[in-house]
Design an enzyme around this catalytic site. Structure first.
Site, PDB file in Angstrom:
ATOM      1  N   ASP A  12      20.705 -51.536 -60.510  1.00  0.00           N
ATOM      2  CA  ASP A  12      19.961 -50.892 -59.442  1.00  0.00           C
ATOM      3  C   ASP A  12      19.095 -51.997 -58.820  1.00  0.00           C
ATOM      4  O   ASP A  12      18.880 -53.046 -59.454  1.00  0.00           O
ATOM      5  CB  ASP A  12      19.103 -49.774 -60.032  1.00  0.00           C
ATOM      6  N   LEU A  13      18.618 -51.786 -57.632  1.00  0.00           N
ATOM      7  CA  LEU A  13      17.831 -52.839 -56.973  1.00  0.00           C
ATOM      8  C   LEU A  13      16.322 -52.524 -56.970  1.00  0.00           C
ATOM      9  O   LEU A  13      15.526 -53.243 -57.575  1.00  0.00           O
ATOM     10  CB  LEU A  13      18.326 -53.002 -55.529  1.00  0.00           C
ATOM     11  N   ASP A  14      15.986 -51.417 -56.293  1.00  0.00           N
ATOM     12  CA  ASP A  14      14.573 -51.083 -56.102  1.00  0.00           C
ATOM     13  C   ASP A  14      13.934 -50.698 -57.435  1.00  0.00           C
ATOM     14  O   ASP A  14      14.353 -49.731 -58.074  1.00  0.00           O
ATOM     15  CB  ASP A  14      14.448 -49.907 -55.118  1.00  0.00           C
ATOM     16  N   LYS A  71      12.588 -41.637 -56.308  1.00  0.00           N
ATOM     17  CA  LYS A  71      13.250 -42.867 -56.769  1.00  0.00           C
ATOM     18  C   LYS A  71      14.760 -42.647 -56.919  1.00  0.00           C
ATOM     19  O   LYS A  71      15.184 -41.684 -57.561  1.00  0.00           O
ATOM     20  CB  LYS A  71      12.677 -43.303 -58.117  1.00  0.00           C
ATOM     21  N   SER A 112      22.890 -49.624 -55.559  1.00  0.00           N
ATOM     22  CA  SER A 112      21.625 -49.140 -55.012  1.00  0.00           C
ATOM     23  C   SER A 112      21.912 -48.122 -53.919  1.00  0.00           C
ATOM     24  O   SER A 112      22.833 -48.317 -53.116  1.00  0.00           O
ATOM     25  CB  SER A 112      20.840 -50.316 -54.409  1.00  0.00           C
ATOM     26  N   ALA A 113      21.100 -47.069 -53.878  1.00  0.00           N
ATOM     27  CA  ALA A 113      21.235 -46.076 -52.805  1.00  0.00           C
ATOM     28  C   ALA A 113      20.748 -46.640 -51.478  1.00  0.00           C
ATOM     29  O   ALA A 113      20.928 -46.022 -50.433  1.00  0.00           O
ATOM     30  CB  ALA A 113      20.435 -44.834 -53.166  1.00  0.00           C
ATOM     31  N   LYS A 131      23.091 -40.599 -56.448  1.00  0.00           N
ATOM     32  CA  LYS A 131      22.612 -40.451 -57.815  1.00  0.00           C
ATOM     33  C   LYS A 131      21.898 -39.096 -57.920  1.00  0.00           C
ATOM     34  O   LYS A 131      21.254 -38.715 -56.963  1.00  0.00           O
ATOM     35  CB  LYS A 131      21.610 -41.578 -58.158  1.00  0.00           C
ATOM     36  N   ASP A 168      15.701 -47.942 -63.107  1.00  0.00           N
ATOM     37  CA  ASP A 168      14.313 -47.538 -63.357  1.00  0.00           C
ATOM     38  C   ASP A 168      14.097 -46.055 -63.090  1.00  0.00           C
ATOM     39  O   ASP A 168      12.999 -45.548 -63.321  1.00  0.00           O
ATOM     40  CB  ASP A 168      13.335 -48.345 -62.494  1.00  0.00           C
TER      41      ASP A 168
HETATM   42  C1  BG6 Z   1      16.863 -46.345 -53.513  1.00  0.00           C
HETATM   43  C2  BG6 Z   1      15.394 -46.082 -53.685  1.00  0.00           C
HETATM   44  O1  BG6 Z   1      17.197 -47.562 -54.109  1.00  0.00           O
HETATM   45  O2  BG6 Z   1      17.209 -46.395 -52.147  1.00  0.00           O
HETATM   46  C3  BG6 Z   1      14.987 -44.844 -52.938  1.00  0.00           C
HETATM   47  O3  BG6 Z   1      15.101 -45.934 -55.078  1.00  0.00           O
HETATM   48  C4  BG6 Z   1      15.398 -44.971 -51.475  1.00  0.00           C
HETATM   49  O4  BG6 Z   1      13.589 -44.660 -53.043  1.00  0.00           O
HETATM   50  C5  BG6 Z   1      16.910 -45.213 -51.406  1.00  0.00           C
HETATM   51  O5  BG6 Z   1      15.091 -43.773 -50.758  1.00  0.00           O
HETATM   52  C6  BG6 Z   1      17.427 -45.361 -49.976  1.00  0.00           C
HETATM   53  O6  BG6 Z   1      16.920 -46.550 -49.427  1.00  0.00           O
HETATM   54  P1  BG6 Z   1      16.996 -46.980 -47.901  1.00  0.00           P
HETATM   55  O7  BG6 Z   1      16.461 -48.394 -47.924  1.00  0.00           O
HETATM   56  O8  BG6 Z   1      18.434 -46.923 -47.480  1.00  0.00           O
HETATM   57  O9  BG6 Z   1      16.151 -46.038 -47.134  1.00  0.00           O
HETATM   58 MG    MG Z   2      15.391 -47.947 -58.593  1.00  0.00          MG
END
Ligand code: BG6
Ligand code: MG
Length: 230
Positions: A13-15, A49, A120-121, A151, A176
């Site tokens: 995962d990234l964030d 998250k 990552s989403a 997810k 996380d």
């Molecule tokens: C996930 C985060 O990695 O990405 C979320 O944990 C976030 O909080 C989601 O909403 C989407 O991210 P983005 O950058 O495409 O708005």
């Molecule tokens: Mg995360």
């Protein structure tokens, strides 16, 4: 339980795992929450998250009791304003913002011949990795716009394993978020949680922070679990 010697790849995962952008997402969503009248709590921040941008907005609107108060166009405008604020924060990132231990881990995985992928989403993952200066380690990033389900569905983790030519059972997934850990387990990967063990109780192992996330700690946990079931 998979044995460590079967592991050939790591899906990150990234964030909140590679860098602390979870804090930027929260700061940016909080502005939207204030705008729509949702009471901001740590619990609400935790629920966002790992969840896609539009799903996150729906959760905030529900928290405000305003799920039917905005047209689709207005919702897109709210999400776009959140993303603009998020990107403003993301563009302050430098290699110093890589979370403790992650740069060494990624280097040791690369040296050890492990395949790496990002699950990552976020649609902003390439930009975040670029700003951190570690894009070269991650040629395989699942494009979240290709997913049918976010997810906690396992789809993103299955696709990440496919992208590096591995079966899910050959991969360790690192997350996380509770929704992410659930997805990793449903995909059949070994789940490593980073954070609170009570929140991430479905994980095969949990480290309080990325500083404890080393290849030898992962190996030690997996070897211990294998010997426990023998
Ligand atoms: C996930 C985060 O990695 O990405 C979320 O944990 C976030 O909080 C989601 O909403 C989407 O991210 P983005 O950058 O495409 O708005
Ligand atoms: Mg995360």
């Amino acid at each position: 339980m998979t044995s460590f010697s079967d592991i050939k790849g790591f899906v990150f995962d990234l964030d909140g795992v590679i860098t602390d952008t979870a804090r930027f997402h929260s700061l940016a969503w909080r502005k939207v929450a204030d705008k729509v009248g949702a009471h901001w709590t740590a619990g609400l921040a935790e629920r966002l998250k790992g969840i896609s941008r539009m799903e996150s907005l729906d959760i905030i609107l529900q928290a405000a009791g305003k799920q039917d108060a905005y047209t689709e166009d207005e919702k897109v405008a709210l999400a776009t304003s959140k993303n603009a604020e998020y990107l403003r924060l993301v563009d302050t990132l430098t290699p110093d913002d890589i979370l403790p231990g992650i740069a060494d881990l990624v280097q040791s995985l690369d040296d050890g011949g492990y395949k790496l992928a990002i699950a990552s989403a976020s649609k902003n993952a390439p930009r975040v990795l670029q700003n951190l200066g570690i894009s070269q380690y991650f040629p395989n990033i699942v494009d979240p716009s290709t997913l049918k389900h976010g997810k906690p569905d396992p789809e993103i983790f299955i696709k990440a394993a496919e992208s590096i030519g591995l079966k899910p059972e050959q991969c360790v997934g690192v997350e996380d978020a509770a929704a992410g850990v659930q997805g990793i387990k449903a995909a059949g990967e070994v789940a490593v949680g980073i954070g609170d063990a009570d929140v991430l109780k479905q994980a095969d192992m949990v480290f309080p922070s990325t500083a404890e996330l080393t290849l030898s700690n992962v190996k030690a946990h997996m070897d211990k679990d294998v010997s426990a079931v023998k």
